[in-house]
Design a protein around this motif. Sequence first.
Motif: not given
Length: 223
Positions: A22-23, A29, A46-49, A53, A57, A75
């Motif tokens: 994640y960024h 990204c 891709f982390t929902n952080r 976010a 995405f 995700v």
Amino acid sequence: MAKDRLQVLAAMMDQGVIPVFYHPDTEVCINVIQACANGGAKCIEFTNRGDFASHVFLEVNRHFVKADPSVIMGVGSIVDAPTAGLYIANGTNFVVGPMLNADVAKVCNRRGIPYSPGCGSATEVSYAQELGCEIVKVFPGSCVGGPEFVKNIKGPMPWTKLMPTGGVDPTEESLTKWFKAGIVACGIGSNLITADLLKAKDYKGIEKKVAETIALVRKIRGH
């Protein structure tokens, strides 16, 4: 529209290592994910952080649909059904979570999207399978028993497909222990896409690290 569920699952298992990343910056990204894809890791979690976010995405996924359709964006860190639905609407190809949520499983199944929930016991793994999860995430991998947990689950439940995240290093020693225990894939985050490589924007370095890790898994599997 997301890619075919069976093709996505096959790609995840064939790849063996799923980069977890994640960024908040869309451009970073895109560069990191392209580097992973160039290194042989087409499936990316891709982390929902962070705040917004899902917007990042969407922009990144839109880019790859046109620029490199072979990239399979998924995700992670999904804990509830509304958030899963949001990412499904934004074209995610698979959904991963730190824990098991039956409502997320229903939303994903309705749309033909693979769901890998985080489980840490035989009961949780079995319930995930009952809910239609083909690949079950082991999380946090190192805390629930590591490779021994995988061996102990697969003893009475040999049909189980497990994917640990947390406690997997991109080294031959670590990967050998996990894959010999019987996992089908693993997720690796900051140990693979390191803070140093990110800070330096060394995308060629990320590509090289990913390629080396994928090659290690193929060697361990005897492919």
